[in-house]
Design a protein around this motif. Structure first.
Motif, mmCIF file in Angstrom:
data_model
loop_
_atom_site.group_PDB
_atom_site.id
_atom_site.type_symbol
_atom_site.label_atom_id
_atom_site.label_comp_id
_atom_site.label_asym_id
_atom_site.label_seq_id
_atom_site.Cartn_x
_atom_site.Cartn_y
_atom_site.Cartn_z
ATOM 1 N N ARG A 30 50.942 -13.030 19.749
ATOM 2 C CA ARG A 30 49.813 -13.704 19.084
ATOM 3 C C ARG A 30 48.637 -13.858 20.042
ATOM 4 N NH1 ARG A 30 53.777 -16.921 17.005
ATOM 5 N NH2 ARG A 30 53.311 -18.628 18.427
ATOM 6 N N LYS A 31 48.919 -14.208 21.277
ATOM 7 C CA LYS A 31 47.863 -14.413 22.278
ATOM 8 C C LYS A 31 47.203 -13.083 22.658
ATOM 9 C CE LYS A 31 45.931 -17.640 24.679
ATOM 10 N NZ LYS A 31 45.242 -18.753 24.050
ATOM 11 N N LEU A 32 47.939 -11.981 22.549
ATOM 12 C CA LEU A 32 47.405 -10.646 22.890
ATOM 13 C C LEU A 32 46.434 -10.110 21.838
ATOM 14 C CD1 LEU A 32 50.391 -8.663 24.399
ATOM 15 C CD2 LEU A 32 48.148 -8.955 25.422
ATOM 16 N N LYS A 33 46.533 -10.610 20.601
ATOM 17 C CA LYS A 33 45.661 -10.103 19.533
ATOM 18 C C LYS A 33 44.198 -10.308 19.915
ATOM 19 C CE LYS A 33 48.572 -10.007 15.650
ATOM 20 N NZ LYS A 33 49.174 -10.388 14.522
ATOM 21 N N ASN A 34 43.414 -9.255 19.731
ATOM 22 C CA ASN A 34 41.975 -9.287 19.984
ATOM 23 C C ASN A 34 41.617 -9.603 21.438
ATOM 24 O OD1 ASN A 34 41.503 -8.774 17.199
ATOM 25 N ND2 ASN A 34 41.858 -10.942 16.796
ATOM 26 N N ARG A 35 42.541 -9.332 22.379
ATOM 27 C CA ARG A 35 42.269 -9.513 23.802
ATOM 28 C C ARG A 35 42.092 -8.151 24.443
ATOM 29 N NH1 ARG A 35 43.969 -14.625 26.159
ATOM 30 N NH2 ARG A 35 43.353 -13.769 28.158
ATOM 31 N N LEU A 36 41.166 -8.053 25.349
ATOM 32 C CA LEU A 36 40.988 -6.823 26.117
ATOM 33 C C LEU A 36 41.871 -6.898 27.355
ATOM 34 C CD1 LEU A 36 37.120 -6.387 25.918
ATOM 35 C CD2 LEU A 36 38.864 -5.111 24.674
ATOM 36 N N ILE A 37 42.616 -5.844 27.590
ATOM 37 C CA ILE A 37 43.487 -5.748 28.758
ATOM 38 C C ILE A 37 42.988 -4.587 29.598
ATOM 39 C CG2 ILE A 37 45.847 -5.324 29.569
ATOM 40 C CD1 ILE A 37 45.625 -7.972 28.097
ATOM 41 N N HIS A 38 42.524 -4.895 30.809
ATOM 42 C CA HIS A 38 42.002 -3.854 31.699
ATOM 43 C C HIS A 38 42.915 -3.607 32.899
ATOM 44 C CE1 HIS A 38 38.315 -3.769 29.428
ATOM 45 N NE2 HIS A 38 38.133 -5.071 29.623
ATOM 46 N N LEU A 39 43.707 -4.627 33.252
ATOM 47 C CA LEU A 39 44.570 -4.549 34.430
ATOM 48 C C LEU A 39 45.953 -5.109 34.099
ATOM 49 C CD1 LEU A 39 42.044 -6.079 36.973
ATOM 50 C CD2 LEU A 39 42.683 -3.669 36.802
ATOM 51 N N PRO A 40 46.983 -4.683 34.797
ATOM 52 C CA PRO A 40 48.313 -5.264 34.566
ATOM 53 C C PRO A 40 48.321 -6.788 34.737
ATOM 54 C CG PRO A 40 48.513 -3.286 35.877
ATOM 55 C CD PRO A 40 47.034 -3.573 35.756
ATOM 56 N N SER A 41 47.524 -7.300 35.650
ATOM 57 C CA SER A 41 47.483 -8.748 35.870
ATOM 58 C C SER A 41 46.935 -9.496 34.656
ATOM 59 C CB SER A 41 46.653 -9.079 37.112
ATOM 60 O OG SER A 41 45.332 -8.593 36.967
ATOM 61 N N LYS A 148 44.123 11.368 36.669
ATOM 62 C CA LYS A 148 42.845 11.919 36.217
ATOM 63 C C LYS A 148 42.404 11.274 34.900
ATOM 64 C CE LYS A 148 42.059 16.145 34.584
ATOM 65 N NZ LYS A 148 42.133 17.570 34.412
ATOM 66 N N HIS A 149 43.314 11.125 33.972
ATOM 67 C CA HIS A 149 42.990 10.494 32.684
ATOM 68 C C HIS A 149 42.558 9.045 32.865
ATOM 69 C CE1 HIS A 149 45.589 13.615 30.363
ATOM 70 N NE2 HIS A 149 44.369 14.065 30.603
ATOM 71 N N LEU A 150 43.241 8.318 33.758
ATOM 72 C CA LEU A 150 42.843 6.939 34.025
ATOM 73 C C LEU A 150 41.455 6.869 34.660
ATOM 74 C CD1 LEU A 150 46.256 5.489 35.233
ATOM 75 C CD2 LEU A 150 45.024 4.883 33.138
ATOM 76 N N GLN A 151 41.133 7.850 35.486
ATOM 77 C CA GLN A 151 39.791 7.897 36.077
ATOM 78 C C GLN A 151 38.734 8.087 34.989
ATOM 79 O OE1 GLN A 151 39.137 7.152 39.333
ATOM 80 N NE2 GLN A 151 41.323 6.702 39.300
ATOM 81 N N GLU A 152 39.056 8.905 34.001
ATOM 82 C CA GLU A 152 38.124 9.137 32.894
ATOM 83 C C GLU A 152 37.912 7.867 32.067
ATOM 84 O OE1 GLU A 152 39.909 12.408 30.790
ATOM 85 O OE2 GLU A 152 39.542 13.806 32.443
ATOM 86 N N LEU A 153 38.923 7.022 31.983
ATOM 87 C CA LEU A 153 38.813 5.783 31.207
ATOM 88 C C LEU A 153 37.938 4.726 31.890
ATOM 89 C CD1 LEU A 153 42.446 5.297 29.863
ATOM 90 C CD2 LEU A 153 40.390 5.780 28.535
ATOM 91 N N LYS A 154 37.653 4.924 33.168
ATOM 92 C CA LYS A 154 36.849 3.932 33.886
ATOM 93 C C LYS A 154 35.474 3.742 33.261
ATOM 94 C CE LYS A 154 36.931 5.139 38.172
ATOM 95 N NZ LYS A 154 37.033 5.340 39.599
ATOM 96 N N SER A 155 35.015 4.711 32.464
ATOM 97 C CA SER A 155 33.696 4.575 31.835
ATOM 98 C C SER A 155 33.669 3.429 30.808
ATOM 99 C CB SER A 155 33.288 5.893 31.171
ATOM 100 O OG SER A 155 34.184 6.202 30.117
ATOM 101 N N VAL A 156 34.833 2.991 30.334
ATOM 102 C CA VAL A 156 34.885 1.897 29.362
ATOM 103 C C VAL A 156 35.560 0.646 29.933
ATOM 104 C CG1 VAL A 156 34.817 3.415 27.347
ATOM 105 C CG2 VAL A 156 37.025 2.771 28.330
ATOM 106 N N ILE A 157 35.799 0.643 31.228
ATOM 107 C CA ILE A 157 36.443 -0.482 31.896
ATOM 108 C C ILE A 157 35.410 -1.138 32.815
ATOM 109 C CG2 ILE A 157 38.250 -1.100 33.562
ATOM 110 C CD1 ILE A 157 39.919 1.179 32.456
ATOM 111 N N PRO A 158 35.398 -2.473 32.882
ATOM 112 C CA PRO A 158 34.434 -3.153 33.751
ATOM 113 C C PRO A 158 34.497 -2.647 35.192
ATOM 114 C CG PRO A 158 35.576 -4.744 32.381
ATOM 115 C CD PRO A 158 36.256 -3.420 32.167
ATOM 116 N N LEU A 159 33.378 -2.607 35.825
ATOM 117 C CA LEU A 159 33.229 -2.084 37.182
ATOM 118 C C LEU A 159 34.153 -2.781 38.184
ATOM 119 C CD1 LEU A 159 31.634 -0.082 38.898
ATOM 120 C CD2 LEU A 159 29.948 -1.885 39.277
#
Length: 173
Positions: A30-41, A148-159
Motif C-alpha cells: 500500500r505504501k509503495l503505490k504511487n511512489r517513485l523508487i530510484h534506489l534500493p535504499s 548499459k541499460h541502467l545507464q540509459e535509464l539515468k535520463s529519467v532518474i534524478p541527478l
C-alpha cells in the motif's frame, strides 16, 4: 547450541497460508503505490514508513557482506533432512515442523499432531561454528548489457542518484 536454545520451525500447510507476515507485506505494498523508487535504499524507507503505530517497522540495509556460506558441507550436522530414504517415502516438502534441540539433534513431524521423529541419516559430529565464512568477497557484478541499460535509464532518474548507477560493478562487454 552455543546459547543452549531449542527452536521449533513450523511450515504452513497448503491451503492454510495466511500468516502474520501477510499484513506486513500488504502494508508495504500500500505504501509503495504511487511512489517513485530510484534506489534500493528507497525500499528501506518505504518499508519503515509502512507502519507508524505502535512503531515503524525495523529495517536493515544489507550488502554482500551480510550473506554467509551455509552451504559448506563441513558445517552440516546432516547431509540431508529428507525424512525417508527410498522412493515412496516422505520427502522434505512433506515436513510440517522441525525441532532443533540444544545438543545439535534435529527431529521432524510430518503433521502437527504426530510425535517428533528422528531423521534416518546419521548425525555428523562437528564443533559449534561461531562464524561462517562470507559467501561473497566483493559486490556481485551485473552483466554489461544490464549495466548499459541502467545507464540509459539515468535520463529519467534524478541527478543525485546517478552515482549509485555509475558505481555498479559490471562485467566488461
Amino acid at each position: 547450541m552455543q546459547h543452549q536454545v531449542a527452536i521449533i520451525q513450523k511450515y504452513l500447510e497448503v491451503g492454510h497460508t495466511q500468516m502474520e507476515g501477510d499484513c506486513v507485506h500488504s502494508a508495504i505494498e500500500r505504501k509503495l503505490k504511487n511512489r517513485l523508487i530510484h534506489l534500493p535504499s528507497d525500499y528501506l524507507w518505504v518499508t519503515k514508513e509502512a507502519r507508524k503505530n505502535p512503531c515503524e517497522y525495523e529495517t536493515v540495509m544489507v550488502d554482500y557482506t551480510f550473506f554467509k556460506k551455509y552451504s559448506a558441507p563441513e558445517t552440516w550436522r546432516y547431509t540431508s533432512i529428507r525424512p525417508g530414504r527410498k522412493a515412496g517415502d516422505p520427502k522434505v516438502n512433506d515436513i510440517r515442523a522441525i525441532f532443533y534441540d540444544n545438543t545439535g539433534l534435529i527431529k521432524f513431524k510430518l503433521d502437527f499432531d504426530s510425535d517428533w521423529d528422528s531423521f534416518p541419516q546419521r548425525v555428523n559430529k562437528i564443533a559449534i561454528i561461531r562464524e561462517y565464512a562470507s559467501l561473497h568477497r566483493n559486490r556481485i557484478p551485473i552483466t554489461y548489457q544490464k549495466y548499459k541499460h541502467l545507464q540509459e535509464l539515468k535520463s529519467v532518474i534524478p541527478l543525485d542518484c546517478h552515482s549509485f548507477y555509475d558505481s555498479l560493478p559490471h562485467n566488461e562487454h
